[in-house]
Design an enzyme around this catalytic site. Sequence first.
Site, PDB file in Angstrom:
ATOM      1  N   HIS A 265       0.869  -1.187   0.000  1.00 12.03           N
ATOM      2  CA  HIS A 265       0.000   0.000   0.000  1.00 12.03           C
ATOM      3  C   HIS A 265       0.899   1.227   0.000  1.00 12.03           C
ATOM      4  CE1 HIS A 265      -3.100   2.864   1.152  1.00 12.03           C
ATOM      5  NE2 HIS A 265      -3.962   1.934   0.796  1.00 12.03           N
TER       6      HIS A 265
ATOM      7  N   ASP B 199      -7.920  -5.362   0.241  1.00 14.88           N
ATOM      8  CA  ASP B 199      -8.381  -6.207  -0.866  1.00 14.88           C
ATOM      9  C   ASP B 199      -8.002  -7.667  -0.668  1.00 14.88           C
ATOM     10  OD1 ASP B 199      -7.516  -3.337  -2.419  1.00 14.88           O
ATOM     11  OD2 ASP B 199      -9.519  -4.160  -2.705  1.00 14.88           O
TER      12      ASP B 199
HETATM   13  C1  SDX Z   1      -6.239   0.088  -2.812  1.00 16.62           C
HETATM   14  O1  SDX Z   1      -4.235   4.520  -2.106  1.00 16.62           O
HETATM   15  C2  SDX Z   1      -5.211   3.993  -1.480  1.00 16.62           C
HETATM   16  O2  SDX Z   1      -5.615   4.498  -0.410  1.00 16.62           O
HETATM   17  C3  SDX Z   1      -5.870   2.808  -2.181  1.00 16.62           C
HETATM   18  C4  SDX Z   1      -6.899   2.039  -1.359  1.00 16.62           C
HETATM   19  C5  SDX Z   1      -8.140   2.852  -1.106  1.00 16.62           C
HETATM   20  O3  SDX Z   1      -8.845   2.532  -0.135  1.00 16.62           O
HETATM   21  O4  SDX Z   1      -8.475   3.752  -1.946  1.00 16.62           O
HETATM   22  O5  SDX Z   1      -6.329   1.628  -0.125  1.00 16.62           O
HETATM   23  C6  SDX Z   1      -7.361   0.781  -2.118  1.00 16.62           C
HETATM   24  O6  SDX Z   1      -6.007   0.360  -3.947  1.00 16.62           O
HETATM   25  C7  SDX Z   1      -5.353  -0.873  -2.034  1.00 16.62           C
HETATM   26  C8  SDX Z   1      -4.152  -1.409  -2.870  1.00 16.62           C
HETATM   27  C9  SDX Z   1      -4.661  -2.507  -3.787  1.00 16.62           C
HETATM   28  N1  SDX Z   1      -3.631  -2.897  -4.784  1.00 16.62           N
HETATM   29  C10 SDX Z   1      -3.011  -4.083  -4.707  1.00 16.62           C
HETATM   30  O7  SDX Z   1      -3.150  -4.890  -3.797  1.00 16.62           O
HETATM   31  C11 SDX Z   1      -2.095  -4.368  -5.907  1.00 16.62           C
HETATM   32  C12 SDX Z   1      -0.750  -4.905  -5.419  1.00 16.62           C
HETATM   33  N2  SDX Z   1      -0.012  -3.831  -4.742  1.00 16.62           N
HETATM   34  C13 SDX Z   1       0.941  -3.075  -5.522  1.00 16.62           C
HETATM   35  O8  SDX Z   1       0.614  -2.880  -6.864  1.00 16.62           O
HETATM   36  C14 SDX Z   1       1.458  -1.854  -4.769  1.00 16.62           C
HETATM   37  O9  SDX Z   1       1.794  -2.276  -3.506  1.00 16.62           O
HETATM   38  C15 SDX Z   1       0.587  -0.606  -4.660  1.00 16.62           C
HETATM   39  C16 SDX Z   1       0.155  -0.129  -5.987  1.00 16.62           C
HETATM   40  C17 SDX Z   1      -0.593  -0.886  -3.800  1.00 16.62           C
HETATM   41  C18 SDX Z   1       1.452   0.486  -3.995  1.00 16.62           C
HETATM   42  O10 SDX Z   1       2.479   0.750  -4.858  1.00 16.62           O
HETATM   43  P1  SDX Z   1       3.601   1.878  -4.497  1.00 16.62           P
HETATM   44  O11 SDX Z   1       3.328   2.534  -3.190  1.00 16.62           O
HETATM   45  O12 SDX Z   1       3.784   2.759  -5.687  1.00 16.62           O
HETATM   46  O13 SDX Z   1       4.867   1.010  -4.231  1.00 16.62           O
HETATM   47  P2  SDX Z   1       5.930   0.658  -5.316  1.00 16.62           P
HETATM   48  O14 SDX Z   1       5.253   0.146  -6.546  1.00 16.62           O
HETATM   49  O15 SDX Z   1       6.860   1.816  -5.437  1.00 16.62           O
HETATM   50  O16 SDX Z   1       6.680  -0.602  -4.643  1.00 16.62           O
HETATM   51  C19 SDX Z   1       7.669  -0.413  -3.629  1.00 16.62           C
HETATM   52  C20 SDX Z   1       8.473  -1.701  -3.642  1.00 16.62           C
HETATM   53  C21 SDX Z   1       8.949  -2.107  -5.047  1.00 16.62           C
HETATM   54  O17 SDX Z   1      10.120  -2.884  -4.893  1.00 16.62           O
HETATM   55  P3  SDX Z   1      11.576  -2.139  -5.066  1.00 16.62           P
HETATM   56  O18 SDX Z   1      11.564  -1.455  -6.418  1.00 16.62           O
HETATM   57  O19 SDX Z   1      11.659  -1.163  -3.901  1.00 16.62           O
HETATM   58  O20 SDX Z   1      12.583  -3.281  -4.973  1.00 16.62           O
HETATM   59  O21 SDX Z   1       7.623  -2.792  -3.211  1.00 16.62           O
HETATM   60  C22 SDX Z   1       7.474  -3.728  -4.268  1.00 16.62           C
HETATM   61  C23 SDX Z   1       7.845  -3.011  -5.542  1.00 16.62           C
HETATM   62  O22 SDX Z   1       8.317  -3.937  -6.526  1.00 16.62           O
HETATM   63  N3  SDX Z   1       6.049  -4.126  -4.258  1.00 16.62           N
HETATM   64  C24 SDX Z   1       5.612  -5.374  -4.424  1.00 16.62           C
HETATM   65  C25 SDX Z   1       4.224  -5.301  -4.277  1.00 16.62           C
HETATM   66  N4  SDX Z   1       3.861  -4.037  -4.032  1.00 16.62           N
HETATM   67  C26 SDX Z   1       5.005  -3.319  -4.035  1.00 16.62           C
HETATM   68  N5  SDX Z   1       6.260  -6.537  -4.682  1.00 16.62           N
HETATM   69  C27 SDX Z   1       5.476  -7.640  -4.796  1.00 16.62           C
HETATM   70  N6  SDX Z   1       4.126  -7.664  -4.650  1.00 16.62           N
HETATM   71  C28 SDX Z   1       3.480  -6.510  -4.397  1.00 16.62           C
HETATM   72  N7  SDX Z   1       2.142  -6.520  -4.252  1.00 16.62           N
END
Ligand code: SDX
Length: 426
Positions: free
Chosen positions: A309, A366
């Site tokens: 998140h 989720d």
């Molecule tokens: C919702 O924003 C809100 O408030 C949203 C929400 C709401 O109520 O409105 O809470 C609802 O959308 C919840 C989130 C639902 N999405 C998912 O579950 C999809 C999976 N999650 C990811 O896509 C991700 O974690 C996000 C999109 C939720 C957050 O992405 P960020 O904050 O931009 O983080 P990032 O992509 O910069 O990742 C940081 C690191 C990276 O690794 P490094 O480059 O540092 O090595 O964490 C890793 C990413 O590769 N990473 C994951 C991951 N999520 C982040 N690695 C594996 N699996 C994951 N799910």
Amino acid sequence: MANKNSVTMTDNRTGKSFEYNIIDPTLGASVVDIATFYKDTGLFMLDRGFTSTASCRSRITYIDGSKGKLMYRGYDISYLATQKSFVDTAHLLLYKKLPTNEERDAFKLELKKRSFVHEGMKKLFDAFPDNAHPMAILSAAVSALSTFYFDHLDIDSPEEYMEMAKRIIAKIPTIAAFSYRYSRGLPIIYPNLDRGFTENILYMLRAYPHDHIDLKPIEVKALDTIFTLHADHEQNASTTTVRTVASTHAHPYAAISAGICALWGRSHGGANESVISQLEMIGDVKNVEKYIAKAKDKNDPFRLMGFGHRVYKNFDPRATILKDIREQLMKERAIDSKLIEVANKIEEIALHDEYFIERGLYPNIDFYSGLILRALGIPKEMYAVIFVIGRVPGWIAQWIEFKEQPDGKIARPRQLYLGPTEIKPE
Ligand code: SDX
């Protein structure tokens, strides 16, 4: 001498320094007001994904991502989810206060009176092919509402805000249920005004004409809790979309329709559907290690849906509440044990794995909502629609907050241009 509550920035190329005031909040991070930064320095700030940028001033929702804290208008989410109802929460978001018993009854009646949609809307549903995704139908139908309720075309009168708000909160569940029934070729079920707001949604999804269905109280409570937990969430992607459309003074239903489209993405509200698809794909606990390794592999685009998140770098407080609801529901309704086993195995491994811990990747809302909705017999293509029903009061409250501020500005960010310099055609 710079004043204490400010930051000074120096452009080392010119040696020039500029001072920007710090504005302190009620809670959370202070902000630096950089409104004149470009005029002063000729420089833009680049902040991809707005990870360090506050887009607005708001009094609605507060999140502390490190403490796993979430409040709507000062009330903690666990209080609202366990002691109050979704209708109470919607009233709180819109009217800035929890309702008295009389106010709650009046609000419920107002929503009941608006829960039917113009019969002309049915021609719209007919136009979609079978198995059209309900989110596509919902965004189109909400935008189409502005053609049936044209008296809200240019809404700048606060008295009309609540009429618009009640209308859309009341009609979205009916439109959602109609979208589902049409997409499956089922007879549509109209709202039953003897039933409560949330109970009616399960009724419209499940019932058949002229039959009576019994809905278990725990089922209604589980869905009502899901709505409350989704009701607002600060400046997330879809709320930012709604506020961006609000800033152009487009029709409020256009703003909500845009919010629905933004929410649909798998990185946002579409994640709950993706979680179930992913659990089904993993299929068995023996495959979990392989997929955890894929999620950690930088060269593999696979991500663990329902994990991570932007703001919560600790447990999502909503996930904690849903986990408890799931346990309560499991006593009354069969939840797909195979998927639960896979989900529990993922959680068990991920919560102890350095990759997830050092990145603050924990189960989010989720990760749990999908399994509860599945136990309620709601198909996965409807999960983001359920999210929309919960989020609409928050979107409307944010829309009104933008409209009520005297100095609202149109959203118009700039860019770092990396394209070609001017090409002089021969
Ligand atoms: C919702 O924003 C809100 O408030 C949203 C929400 C709401 O109520 O409105 O809470 C609802 O959308 C919840 C989130 C639902 N999405 C998912 O579950 C999809 C999976 N999650 C990811 O896509 C991700 O974690 C996000 C999109 C939720 C957050 O992405 P960020 O904050 O931009 O983080 P990032 O992509 O910069 O990742 C940081 C690191 C990276 O690794 P490094 O480059 O540092 O090595 O964490 C890793 C990413 O590769 N990473 C994951 C991951 N999520 C982040 N690695 C594996 N699996 C994951 N799910």
